[in-house]
Design a protein around this motif. Structure first.
Motif, mmCIF file in Angstrom:
data_model
loop_
_atom_site.group_PDB
_atom_site.id
_atom_site.type_symbol
_atom_site.label_atom_id
_atom_site.label_comp_id
_atom_site.label_asym_id
_atom_site.label_seq_id
_atom_site.Cartn_x
_atom_site.Cartn_y
_atom_site.Cartn_z
ATOM 1 N N SER A 171 1.268 -1.334 0.221
ATOM 2 C CA SER A 171 0.181 0.160 -0.362
ATOM 3 C C SER A 171 1.328 1.234 -0.310
ATOM 4 O O SER A 171 0.326 1.858 -0.706
ATOM 5 N N SER A 172 1.582 0.964 1.287
ATOM 6 C CA SER A 172 2.744 2.879 0.345
ATOM 7 C C SER A 172 3.349 2.381 -0.233
ATOM 8 O O SER A 172 3.422 3.753 -1.412
ATOM 9 N N ILE A 173 3.856 1.919 -1.498
ATOM 10 C CA ILE A 173 4.350 1.583 -2.634
ATOM 11 C C ILE A 173 3.462 1.993 -3.639
ATOM 12 O O ILE A 173 3.469 2.954 -5.017
ATOM 13 N N GLN A 174 1.620 1.952 -3.541
ATOM 14 C CA GLN A 174 0.769 2.207 -4.483
ATOM 15 C C GLN A 174 0.674 3.883 -3.865
ATOM 16 O O GLN A 174 0.320 4.255 -4.634
ATOM 17 N N GLY A 175 0.727 4.306 -3.407
ATOM 18 C CA GLY A 175 0.939 5.526 -2.507
ATOM 19 C C GLY A 175 2.075 6.466 -3.370
ATOM 20 O O GLY A 175 1.521 7.650 -3.720
ATOM 21 N N GLN A 176 3.112 5.840 -3.232
ATOM 22 C CA GLN A 176 3.638 6.984 -4.719
ATOM 23 C C GLN A 176 4.005 6.678 -5.551
ATOM 24 O O GLN A 176 3.534 7.418 -6.330
ATOM 25 N N LEU A 177 2.592 6.047 -6.367
ATOM 26 C CA LEU A 177 3.104 5.106 -7.317
ATOM 27 C C LEU A 177 1.715 6.476 -8.059
ATOM 28 O O LEU A 177 1.477 7.183 -8.685
ATOM 29 N N LEU A 178 0.484 6.318 -7.225
ATOM 30 C CA LEU A 178 -0.609 6.957 -6.970
ATOM 31 C C LEU A 178 0.051 9.111 -6.829
ATOM 32 O O LEU A 178 -0.320 9.567 -7.632
ATOM 33 N N THR A 179 1.173 9.102 -5.930
ATOM 34 C CA THR A 179 1.303 10.660 -5.988
ATOM 35 C C THR A 179 1.535 11.083 -7.000
ATOM 36 O O THR A 179 2.106 12.313 -7.469
ATOM 37 N N LYS A 180 2.771 10.258 -7.691
ATOM 38 C CA LYS A 180 3.660 10.501 -8.727
ATOM 39 C C LYS A 180 3.240 10.701 -9.740
ATOM 40 O O LYS A 180 2.535 11.550 -10.948
ATOM 41 N N THR A 189 -7.965 -7.573 1.267
ATOM 42 C CA THR A 189 -6.753 -8.633 1.918
ATOM 43 C C THR A 189 -5.768 -8.232 1.460
ATOM 44 O O THR A 189 -5.059 -9.916 1.901
ATOM 45 N N THR A 190 -5.351 -7.967 0.057
ATOM 46 C CA THR A 190 -4.059 -8.847 -0.370
ATOM 47 C C THR A 190 -3.625 -7.914 -1.223
ATOM 48 O O THR A 190 -4.075 -7.223 -1.618
ATOM 49 N N PRO A 191 -2.206 -7.820 -1.244
ATOM 50 C CA PRO A 191 -0.904 -7.252 -1.006
ATOM 51 C C PRO A 191 -1.575 -6.742 -2.855
ATOM 52 O O PRO A 191 -0.954 -7.879 -3.249
ATOM 53 N N ILE A 192 -1.403 -5.854 -3.275
ATOM 54 C CA ILE A 192 -1.772 -5.686 -4.588
ATOM 55 C C ILE A 192 -1.161 -4.210 -5.239
ATOM 56 O O ILE A 192 -1.426 -3.067 -4.724
ATOM 57 N N ILE A 193 -0.711 -3.744 -6.082
ATOM 58 C CA ILE A 193 0.428 -2.566 -6.692
ATOM 59 C C ILE A 193 -0.290 -2.475 -7.875
ATOM 60 O O ILE A 193 -0.334 -3.583 -8.804
ATOM 61 N N SER A 194 -0.798 -1.932 -8.053
ATOM 62 C CA SER A 194 -1.768 -1.566 -9.594
ATOM 63 C C SER A 194 -0.350 0.107 -10.583
ATOM 64 O O SER A 194 -0.756 1.003 -9.692
ATOM 65 N N CYS A 195 0.033 -0.279 -11.873
ATOM 66 C CA CYS A 195 1.050 0.412 -12.292
ATOM 67 C C CYS A 195 -0.060 1.272 -13.574
ATOM 68 O O CYS A 195 0.179 1.524 -14.293
ATOM 69 N N VAL A 238 -8.993 -0.543 -11.362
ATOM 70 C CA VAL A 238 -8.241 -1.477 -9.617
ATOM 71 C C VAL A 238 -7.433 -0.384 -9.338
ATOM 72 O O VAL A 238 -7.705 -0.836 -7.663
ATOM 73 N N ASN A 239 -6.859 0.967 -9.592
ATOM 74 C CA ASN A 239 -6.329 1.170 -8.965
ATOM 75 C C ASN A 239 -7.640 2.094 -6.646
ATOM 76 O O ASN A 239 -7.359 1.937 -6.298
ATOM 77 N N SER A 240 -8.925 2.158 -7.857
ATOM 78 C CA SER A 240 -9.997 2.965 -7.133
ATOM 79 C C SER A 240 -10.253 1.796 -6.516
ATOM 80 O O SER A 240 -10.594 2.121 -5.575
ATOM 81 N N ALA A 241 -10.403 0.463 -6.516
ATOM 82 C CA ALA A 241 -10.887 -0.319 -5.895
ATOM 83 C C ALA A 241 -9.421 0.130 -5.018
ATOM 84 O O ALA A 241 -10.359 -0.847 -3.527
ATOM 85 N N ILE A 242 -8.346 -0.494 -4.889
ATOM 86 C CA ILE A 242 -7.266 -0.669 -3.907
ATOM 87 C C ILE A 242 -7.734 1.406 -3.112
ATOM 88 O O ILE A 242 -8.299 -0.101 -1.093
ATOM 89 N N VAL A 243 -8.033 1.510 -3.248
ATOM 90 C CA VAL A 243 -7.841 2.848 -2.630
ATOM 91 C C VAL A 243 -9.304 2.844 -2.163
ATOM 92 O O VAL A 243 -9.434 3.054 -0.808
#
Length: 228
Positions: free
Chosen positions: A49-58, A96-102, A153-158
């Motif tokens: 989730s911390s990685i996804q947050g960085q991708l989102l802000t970038k 519940t799953t570790p997930i990263i969306s590019c 998918v990023n929206s679903a993660i958030v």
């Protein structure tokens, strides 16, 4: 008081990123020994989730320092792993799953965040849109990397909702035997030299630091025969 602060800062500056990374690895080793797999999975999800947050802000500020977000992210864990593919078809729960969306396009990202969710009356449906979603699970971490259908998918993660189907599994055990992450870059274990890949930042670095940490976390899981 000011002299004490200056002395403390001087000491802190002497701790290298390599030393900090090694300390993290040692703590994670102890954590794995003392924890059950579900707790380990939750921690890995937190890092993801911390990685996804960085991708989102970038994406929000339209960072274009790197030409290809998708390959930069995916290859930060898969490196030169081109084969050992396993076609898969498993439904996973996003919450519940570790997930990263590019994610890579700021306008599409913002549109999906506001329009694809249960609050907007348009909940994410990974089953209906499964043909547009490509997701790879990286073993032994259980981390899922999404390389198509990224913004929805990023929206679903958030929003913490929905399911997707994992199409592929890649086990990075062969990579763990060949490479290591130092805190700065990936190096060949045999030669102790940085690798050189056009798919990595500056030829040898992960897209973000935490992806390198995830690589070493995978090593510890493998050493403890834990496959999430």
């Amino acid at each position: 008081m000011m002299k004490w602060l200056k002395r403390k800062n001087d000491i802190a500056e002497k701790v290298s990123i390599e030393e900090s990374t090694e300390e993290f690895i040692q703590y994670f080793k102890e954590f794995v020994k003392d924890s059950d797999p579900l707790t380990i999975k939750k921690l890995i999800k937190f890092v993801a989730s911390s990685i996804q947050g960085q991708l989102l802000t970038k994406c929000f500020y339209n960072d274009r320092n790197y030409a290809d977000y998708i390959n930069q992210v995916k290859n930060s864990l898969l490196l030169d792993l081109l084969d050992h593919d396993a076609i898969h078809n498993e439904k996973i729960n996003i919450s519940t799953t570790p997930i990263i969306s590019c994610v890579w396009n700021n306008s599409r990202l913002m549109g999906a965040l506001s329009k694809i969710n249960h609050l907007a009356g348009n909940p994410f449906d990974g089953n209906v849109h499964s043909q547009n979603i490509i997701a790879c699970m990286v073993k032994p971490t259980g981390l899922v990397i999404v390389t198509n259908g990224n913004h929805s998918v990023n929206s679903a993660i958030v929003h913490g909702e929905g399911e997707i189907i994992v199409n592929e599994i890649k086990d990075i055990k062969p990579l763990l035997e060949k490479f290591r992450f130092t805190g700065k870059e990936y190096m060949e274990i045999g030669t102790n030299k940085p690798i050189n890949s056009r798919s990595l930042k500056n030829g040898s670095e992960p897209f973000v630091y935490e992806l390198g940490l995830m690589f070493e976390m995978a090593r510890i899981l493998e050493e403890n025969n834990i496959h999430l």
